[in-house]
Design a protein around this motif. Structure first.
Motif, PDB file in Angstrom:
ATOM      1  N   GLU A  45      34.333  22.780  94.330  1.00  0.00           N
ATOM      2  CA  GLU A  45      34.148  23.650  95.477  1.00  0.00           C
ATOM      3  C   GLU A  45      33.368  24.901  95.093  1.00  0.00           C
ATOM      4  O   GLU A  45      33.384  25.330  93.942  1.00  0.00           O
ATOM      5  CB  GLU A  45      35.486  24.042  96.107  1.00  0.00           C
ATOM      6  CG  GLU A  45      36.360  24.897  95.224  1.00  0.00           C
ATOM      7  CD  GLU A  45      37.693  25.250  95.872  1.00  0.00           C
ATOM      8  OE1 GLU A  45      37.929  24.886  97.042  1.00  0.00           O
ATOM      9  OE2 GLU A  45      38.512  25.880  95.197  1.00  0.00           O
ATOM     10  N   LYS A  46      32.713  25.452  96.089  1.00  0.00           N
ATOM     11  CA  LYS A  46      31.987  26.704  95.933  1.00  0.00           C
ATOM     12  C   LYS A  46      32.649  27.714  96.848  1.00  0.00           C
ATOM     13  O   LYS A  46      32.828  27.452  98.043  1.00  0.00           O
ATOM     14  CB  LYS A  46      30.518  26.519  96.294  1.00  0.00           C
ATOM     15  CG  LYS A  46      29.662  27.739  96.037  1.00  0.00           C
ATOM     16  CD  LYS A  46      28.199  27.420  96.334  1.00  0.00           C
ATOM     17  CE  LYS A  46      27.303  28.577  96.035  1.00  0.00           C
ATOM     18  NZ  LYS A  46      25.896  28.276  96.330  1.00  0.00           N
ATOM     19  N   GLU A  53      29.613  34.550  94.255  1.00  0.00           N
ATOM     20  CA  GLU A  53      29.764  33.095  94.319  1.00  0.00           C
ATOM     21  C   GLU A  53      30.434  32.559  93.051  1.00  0.00           C
ATOM     22  O   GLU A  53      30.173  33.027  91.953  1.00  0.00           O
ATOM     23  CB  GLU A  53      28.403  32.421  94.456  1.00  0.00           C
ATOM     24  CG  GLU A  53      27.745  32.633  95.798  1.00  0.00           C
ATOM     25  CD  GLU A  53      26.411  31.932  95.857  1.00  0.00           C
ATOM     26  OE1 GLU A  53      26.164  31.267  96.867  1.00  0.00           O
ATOM     27  OE2 GLU A  53      25.627  32.051  94.897  1.00  0.00           O
ATOM     28  N   ILE A  55      31.750  28.583  91.456  1.00  0.00           N
ATOM     29  CA  ILE A  55      31.902  27.133  91.583  1.00  0.00           C
ATOM     30  C   ILE A  55      33.083  26.737  90.706  1.00  0.00           C
ATOM     31  O   ILE A  55      33.171  27.128  89.541  1.00  0.00           O
ATOM     32  CB  ILE A  55      30.630  26.383  91.140  1.00  0.00           C
ATOM     33  CG1 ILE A  55      29.477  26.712  92.090  1.00  0.00           C
ATOM     34  CG2 ILE A  55      30.889  24.876  91.110  1.00  0.00           C
ATOM     35  CD1 ILE A  55      28.154  26.116  91.674  1.00  0.00           C
ATOM     36  N   TRP A  87      23.727  30.067  86.073  1.00  0.00           N
ATOM     37  CA  TRP A  87      25.129  29.668  86.128  1.00  0.00           C
ATOM     38  C   TRP A  87      25.653  29.446  84.720  1.00  0.00           C
ATOM     39  O   TRP A  87      24.986  28.867  83.870  1.00  0.00           O
ATOM     40  CB  TRP A  87      25.291  28.400  86.943  1.00  0.00           C
ATOM     41  CG  TRP A  87      25.081  28.596  88.401  1.00  0.00           C
ATOM     42  CD1 TRP A  87      23.930  28.380  89.095  1.00  0.00           C
ATOM     43  CD2 TRP A  87      26.029  29.068  89.346  1.00  0.00           C
ATOM     44  NE1 TRP A  87      24.110  28.696  90.419  1.00  0.00           N
ATOM     45  CE2 TRP A  87      25.387  29.124  90.600  1.00  0.00           C
ATOM     46  CE3 TRP A  87      27.365  29.464  89.251  1.00  0.00           C
ATOM     47  CZ2 TRP A  87      26.044  29.539  91.754  1.00  0.00           C
ATOM     48  CZ3 TRP A  87      28.012  29.887  90.406  1.00  0.00           C
ATOM     49  CH2 TRP A  87      27.353  29.915  91.640  1.00  0.00           C
TER      50      TRP A  87
END
Length: 93
Positions: A45-46, A53, A55, A87
């Motif tokens: 899920e994000k 943000e 993840i 990321w």
């Protein structure tokens, strides 16, 4: 499992909890002789937390110890962007 500390560190956000709290566990020499088999994606899920943000990737895996014992367990990786917008692993739980 490569057990390569440098490759592992390449995927961590440098200021994250993963670099100082979890680094030793996932690259430890005590892992020698252990086998891992990932068999299920538990969560993907994000989310936004405090306008940042994140993840979340949870996996289930079996771990076989050198003595033949097998444990089924899970782990969740939390990814965030570093200041350069790349990321990386922020935390492991």
């Amino acid at each position: 499992m490569e057990n390569n500390p440098e490759k592992f560190k390449e995927n961590l956000n440098k200021e994250s909890a993963a670099t100082n709290k979890y680094y030793f566990y996932y690259t430890s020499d005590s892992e020698e002789g252990r086998e891992f088999m990932f068999y299920d994606l538990d969560i993907l899920e994000k989310v936004n937390i405090n306008q940042r943000e994140q993840i979340r990737v949870g996996v289930r895996f079996a771990q076989k110890d050198p003595d033949g014992r097998v444990d089924n367990t899970g782990i969740t990786y939390f990814f965030t962007k570093n200041p350069d917008g790349e990321w990386g692993i922020e935390n492991i739980d």
